[in-house]
Motif scaffolding. Structure first.
Motif, short mmCIF file in Angstrom:
data_model
loop_
_atom_site.label_atom_id
_atom_site.label_comp_id
_atom_site.label_asym_id
_atom_site.label_seq_id
_atom_site.Cartn_x
_atom_site.Cartn_y
_atom_site.Cartn_z
N GLN A 25 55.96 104.25 107.13
CA GLN A 25 56.09 102.79 107.14
C GLN A 25 56.33 102.49 108.55
OE1 GLN A 25 59.12 101.22 104.38
NE2 GLN A 25 59.24 103.09 103.13
N LEU A 27 57.62 99.02 111.35
CA LEU A 27 58.55 98.01 111.51
C LEU A 27 57.95 96.67 111.77
CD1 LEU A 27 61.76 98.16 111.77
CD2 LEU A 27 61.44 98.29 114.16
N TRP A 113 61.25 97.33 107.14
CA TRP A 113 60.23 98.42 107.30
C TRP A 113 59.20 98.22 106.06
CZ3 TRP A 113 60.01 102.12 110.95
CH2 TRP A 113 61.08 102.23 111.81
#
Lengths: 230, 230
Positions: A25, A27, A113
Motif C-alpha cells: 500500500q 500513503l 493507505w
DNA sequence: GCAAAAGTGTTGTGTCTACACCCATGT
DNA sequence: ACATGGGTGTAGACACAACACTTTTGC
C-alpha cells in the motif's frame, strides 16, 4: 552572454510503501485545493530556499508520518513534463520510502493507505510515480537486501514470505526464500524461537536481516569477472 | 496559506559515454568562465522556460555533438546539495548518453573525450555524476541489451568483446560473451562474414543486436515467480 | 605446413525450483 | 493419535566459466 536562467518551482514527493493486510500500500492524502481538488496525491511539497531534495522530502513527510519510521528512502526520478501541472511550471523529484510492516504510523485525517494495485485516480503524474516506486522495490528485492526495510527487526520466515508475496505480486515459497537469503548472507537466525500458535504446530525460528542498510547481494547477474566462481 | 514557492535555477547535464581506443571515455568541455573557470565540465545548461528535462539535455547536447549520434539517453539522478554551486542555488538533473563506437562526432574546440578511469578535476559534482553514469552502464550491461548503444549495427564478436571489456573494466571471453547473448536472444548472426585480416585467420561471422531499444533480458536475478523455469 | 584468428564441444560448478519427507507443538 | 505449521534433504534443470579442440583463412 550572461543569460538570465528561468526558474521553475520544484517539489519533492514520496511514494511511501508498506505492506499492510497482506497488500502493498502507499500513503496518499486528499487535496483540499485546486488543482485536482478532492483527488488523492502523494505527500510532499515545495522545496524551501537552498534546501536539498532529500531534506525537503523528509521535512514534508514529517507532516504525514513520523520520518523515523521510514526505514529506507531513495530518489527515483525527476518529472518535468511542462503539462504536468496546469497552472505553473513545476518540476517534481520523486522518492520511494519504505516502512516496516510492524509499525502503524498515526496519520492526519486527510491521509490514508491505498493498495498499489487498486489505486484511485491520482493528481498530476502521481499514479505513474507510484508504479515506478513499486517496480524499483520489486527489482531490488531480487538483487539486494532491501527486504530489511519492509520487515520488523525479528520475524519468522513465514512472515517474511508474506511481505515478499505482497511486494512482488507472485507466490514465493518459504522454503526457497529462506535458503536463498541465508545463502547470500542476507538473513541470519537469531537463535530464538517463537511460541507455537493457538492451533499448534512447530514453533518457528526467528530471523533477522544481517544489515539494516541497502546492500547489493547479487552484483553480477551475468558476465562476472573471471575467477569469480561459476 | 498560499505560500510563495522559492525557485532554484535548474540545469540538465549529460555524461556522454563512448568506447574510444579501447577505453570508456566521456565528453567534457573546458569552462571559459567562473565559477570553475578552466576546469572540465559535463555538457548541459539551463532549462529553458517550460522545457522538459530530456528536451533540454538534447538541446544542449546539440551544441557539442550531433544528437542523432546518441544511441541511448536515460535520466540518472538529480543533484541538489545547496553547496554544489558557489554562487547560485542550482539543481542539476543528470543523464547518461551512449554513443556507438563507430561514429566520431565532430566536437567544438573547447570539447574533448576523456577516459573515465583517468578523469581530470571536474567542476561542481560532475565527477560524481560520471561515476554514477559508468556504474549504471556496467549494471545494465549485465541484465539488459544496452550493448546495442555502444556497438555499430554489425560487428564481430571480438569487436563486441572489446567494447564490453572497456565498459566493464574486466576481462570477458569472446566465447562466453557470444553464448550468453545469443542464448538470451539479444544477439543474432547476420548470416554474412567479414574478410580475414591481413595476417590470416578464419573470417569472423557478423552479428547484430536483435533490438535497438533498451530491453531487460534477465528480469529475475532470483526469486522468480513459480513455473518460470529453474 | 604453420601461424593466426574464429568458433564449437564438453566438463564441471554453483544456484536455483520443486517436492518429498521429517520435526515439534497443541488438542 | 493426529492435525497444524515449521523446517530439511535431495533431485533435477539450468546457466555459467573454463578450457580443449576444431575450423578457416593468409603466408
Amino acid at each position: 552572454m550572461t543569460e538570465q536562467p528561468s526558474r521553475a518551482t520544484h517539489v519533492s514527493l514520496a511514494a511511501v510503501l508498506q505492506v499492510r493486510q497482506g497488500r502493498l500500500q502507499t500513503l496518499l492524502w486528499r487535496r483540499a485545493q485546486d488543482p485536482y481538488r478532492g483527488d488523492w496525491a502523494l505527500p510532499g511539497g515545495y522545496l524551501a530556499e537552498r534546501e536539498a531534495l532529500e531534506a525537503s522530502i523528509r521535512r514534508h513527510l514529517t507532516q504525514k508520518v513520523d520520518v523515523g519510521e521510514v526505514a529506507h528512502l531513495e530518489q527515483l526520478t525527476t518529472m518535468s513534463e511542462p503539462s504536468r501541472h496546469p497552472d505553473e511550471w513545476q518540476l517534481a523529484t520523486a522518492y520511494v520510502g519504505l516502512v516496516a510492516s510492524d509499525v502503524d504510523p498515526t496519520v492526519p485525517a486527510d491521509t490514508g493507505w491505498h493498495p498499489v494495485d487498486q489505486l484511485p485516480s491520482l493528481a498530476f503524474d502521481h499514479g505513474e510515480i507510484v508504479l515506478v516506486a513499486r517496480d524499483r522495490l520489486r527489482a531490488k528485492l531480487s538483487y539486494t537486501n532491501i527486504g530489511f526495510a519492509l520487515a520488523p527487526i525479528e520475524f519468522t520466515v513465514s512472515e517474511l514470505r508474506e511481505l515478499y508475496v505482497a511486494a512482488l505480486g507472485h507466490e514465493v515459497t518459504a522454503t526457497n526464500l529462506q535458503r536463498v537469503l541465508v545463502r547470500r548472507g542476507v538473513l541470519e537466525p537469531t537463535g530464538t524461537r517463537r511460541e507455537s500458535g493457538p492451533v499448534g504446530g512447530r514453533p518457528p525460528a526467528l530471523f533477522r536481516f544481517c544489515r539494516q542498510e541497502l546492500e547489493v547481494t547479487d552484483q553480477f547477474a551475468v558476465l562476472r569477472p573471471p575467477g569469480s566462481g561459476a
